[in-house]
Motif scaffolding. Structure first.
Motif, PDB file in Angstrom:
ATOM      1  N   THR A 190       0.812  -1.213   0.000  1.00 16.35           N
ATOM      2  CA  THR A 190       0.000   0.000   0.000  1.00 16.35           C
ATOM      3  C   THR A 190       0.847   1.266   0.000  1.00 16.35           C
ATOM      4  O   THR A 190       1.883   1.355   0.660  1.00 16.35           O
ATOM      5  CB  THR A 190      -0.957   0.030   1.204  1.00 16.35           C
ATOM      6  OG1 THR A 190      -0.209  -0.158   2.414  1.00 16.35           O
ATOM      7  CG2 THR A 190      -1.999  -1.070   1.096  1.00 16.35           C
ATOM      8  N   ALA A 191       0.360   2.243  -0.760  1.00 22.93           N
ATOM      9  CA  ALA A 191       1.020   3.551  -0.824  1.00 22.93           C
ATOM     10  C   ALA A 191       0.535   4.476   0.286  1.00 22.93           C
ATOM     11  O   ALA A 191       1.178   5.493   0.570  1.00 22.93           O
ATOM     12  CB  ALA A 191       0.743   4.196  -2.178  1.00 22.93           C
ATOM     13  N   ARG A 192      -0.581   4.130   0.882  1.00 17.98           N
ATOM     14  CA  ARG A 192      -1.163   4.909   1.971  1.00 17.98           C
ATOM     15  C   ARG A 192      -2.012   3.993   2.823  1.00 17.98           C
ATOM     16  O   ARG A 192      -2.294   2.844   2.434  1.00 17.98           O
ATOM     17  CB  ARG A 192      -2.008   6.059   1.426  1.00 17.98           C
ATOM     18  CG  ARG A 192      -3.139   5.612   0.482  1.00 17.98           C
ATOM     19  CD  ARG A 192      -4.127   6.724   0.261  1.00 17.98           C
ATOM     20  NE  ARG A 192      -5.100   6.480  -0.784  1.00 17.98           N
ATOM     21  CZ  ARG A 192      -6.172   5.697  -0.687  1.00 17.98           C
ATOM     22  NH1 ARG A 192      -6.395   5.015   0.421  1.00 17.98           N
ATOM     23  NH2 ARG A 192      -7.027   5.576  -1.701  1.00 17.98           N
ATOM     24  N   LYS A 193      -2.436   4.484   3.975  1.00 18.21           N
ATOM     25  CA  LYS A 193      -3.300   3.688   4.843  1.00 18.21           C
ATOM     26  C   LYS A 193      -4.601   3.366   4.106  1.00 18.21           C
ATOM     27  O   LYS A 193      -5.193   4.254   3.474  1.00 18.21           O
ATOM     28  CB  LYS A 193      -3.604   4.469   6.127  1.00 18.21           C
ATOM     29  CG  LYS A 193      -4.501   3.732   7.109  1.00 18.21           C
ATOM     30  CD  LYS A 193      -4.747   4.584   8.353  1.00 18.21           C
ATOM     31  CE  LYS A 193      -5.702   3.869   9.313  1.00 18.21           C
ATOM     32  NZ  LYS A 193      -5.955   4.676  10.531  1.00 18.21           N
ATOM     33  N   PRO A 194      -5.049   2.106   4.140  1.00 20.67           N
ATOM     34  CA  PRO A 194      -6.316   1.776   3.485  1.00 20.67           C
ATOM     35  C   PRO A 194      -7.455   2.648   4.006  1.00 20.67           C
ATOM     36  O   PRO A 194      -7.599   2.855   5.217  1.00 20.67           O
ATOM     37  CB  PRO A 194      -6.529   0.306   3.868  1.00 20.67           C
ATOM     38  CG  PRO A 194      -5.138  -0.226   4.058  1.00 20.67           C
ATOM     39  CD  PRO A 194      -4.391   0.915   4.701  1.00 20.67           C
ATOM     40  N   GLY A 195      -8.242   3.155   3.094  1.00 19.76           N
ATOM     41  CA  GLY A 195      -9.347   4.022   3.498  1.00 19.76           C
ATOM     42  C   GLY A 195      -9.897   4.796   2.323  1.00 19.76           C
ATOM     43  O   GLY A 195      -9.479   4.628   1.171  1.00 19.76           O
ATOM     44  N   GLY A 196     -10.843   5.679   2.616  1.00 20.40           N
ATOM     45  CA  GLY A 196     -11.506   6.441   1.564  1.00 20.40           C
ATOM     46  C   GLY A 196     -12.473   5.567   0.796  1.00 20.40           C
ATOM     47  O   GLY A 196     -12.836   4.470   1.215  1.00 20.40           O
ATOM     48  N   GLY A 197     -12.891   6.051  -0.362  1.00 21.78           N
ATOM     49  CA  GLY A 197     -13.815   5.297  -1.195  1.00 21.78           C
ATOM     50  C   GLY A 197     -13.148   4.789  -2.453  1.00 21.78           C
ATOM     51  O   GLY A 197     -11.970   5.070  -2.712  1.00 21.78           O
TER      52      GLY A 197
END
Length: 337
Positions: A190-197
């Motif tokens: 992952t490039a960032r923390k899992p989240g968002g839509g």
């Protein structure tokens, strides 16, 4: 639910219960949005003369039908997730759909045990990549854990229902040990923390934060028609032909069931059969860029935009049963941390 909403719902329930089971009516409880369903329901009434009394709920559909018991006016329950519809069947508030039309059109893996629910439309969960930076056109879901994607993958939370169903399907294919390893591999990439839509995954691919991600196909369709910055997100991505290496494309569904105490059972069957017809499938599926379950519908909006899919062979009921175990594995590996 606000007090006003609760009073309106109670009033509607009371009025439905006060109406006798008419030969030319059918009562529908659904968690789908009115704008998606109303064109189909209006067409059904026009073509059959059967009035549809629709109750639109955001949540709690199964609990409501269960609480109403044998006095429930519900004939058909229509939900947007295999876990929800399968839970309704497990709770004992459905009955088998006995229909030669259903058996002919809907593949067995897209029906519940004993035909206690029936798929109406499908939405695929597919891999998208940067159109500029990634050149391949197909992928196995298993490759999302390949270290070559380290620091390049964006994904919404692992506990979100979309990903929970996907991980439950992976679990059905490969078992707990390999699924845990897969989750660890995806998290490491992952490039960032899992989240968002899902749409934010496309946004972050456009910005260059990531090169690859997972998305439900209808979001691709909706972005393709957007009049704002989301059209740019769509233009930056490329959907890949996505499948399990020993199976097909992972799908979730909108599905219908006949309520256990349906007062208008015959009309309930007619409504479900109608929603599987070519005419209704086109109206219903195109409203949200979903894939028709009727194989005779060749030119749906989703197919025109994304091509055809081959749904995975794992029965959806098996995916539903694996959802808790998949959620436990997500927590175990700290996927969302």
């Amino acid at each position: 639910m606000t007090p006003t909403t609760r009073l309106c719902a109670l009033a509607l329930t009371s009025s439905l219960m006060a109406v006798p089971a008419l030969a030319q009516s059918v009562n529908l409880y659904t968690t789908r949005e009115p704008g998606l369903l109303n064109p189909v329901l209006e067409s059904f009434t026009k073509d059959t003369g059967i009035k549809v009394n629709a109750v639109f709920l955001k949540d709690g559909l199964q609990e409501r039908v269960k609480a109403e018991g044998s006095n429930s006016p519900a004939d058909v329950m229509l939900m947007v997730d295999v876990g929800q519809i399968d839970a309704a069947a497990a709770a004992g508030v459905t009955q088998p759909v006995s229909s030669a039309t259903v058996d002919k059109i809907v593949p067995k893996q897209l029906r519940g045990a004993d035909n206690n629910w029936v798929t109406l439309t499908q939405r695929a969960r597919v891999v998208i990549v940067s159109k500029e930076r990634v050149k391949q056109d197909s992928i196995g879901y298993e490759d999302l854990a390949d270290p070559k994607w380290k620091g390049k993958l964006c994904i919404r939370a692992g506990q979100h229902p979309y990903n929970n169903a996907f991980f439950a399907a992976y679990l059905a294919h490969y078992g707990a040990e390999k699924t845990e390893a897969f989750l660890k591999g995806v998290k490491a990439n992952t490039a960032r923390k899992p989240g968002g839509g899902d749409r934010e995954v496309a946004r972050d691919i456009q910005s260059g934060q990531c090169d690859i991600g997972l998305i439900n196909t209808y979001y691709i369709g909706l972005m393709s028609q957007a009049k704002n910055e989301q059209k740019g997100w769509y233009d930056a991505i490329k959907p890949l032909k996505s499948s399990f290496k020993d199976g097909g494309t992972h799908v979730n569904v909108s599905a219908a069931a006949i309520a256990k105490h349906a007062p208008n059972k015959e009309n309930a069957v007619k409504l479900i059969e109608y929603m599987l017809s070519e005419k209704a499938q086109t109206l219903y599926a195109d409203g949200n860029f979903e894939f028709p379950v009727n194989p005779d519908v060749k030119e749906s909006a989703a197919v025109k935009l994304l091509g055809t899919i081959t749904p995975d062979r794992i029965p959806l009921s098996d995916i539903a049963k694996n959802r808790k175990a998949a959620a436990d594995l997500v927590d175990k590996v700290g996927f969302d941390n």
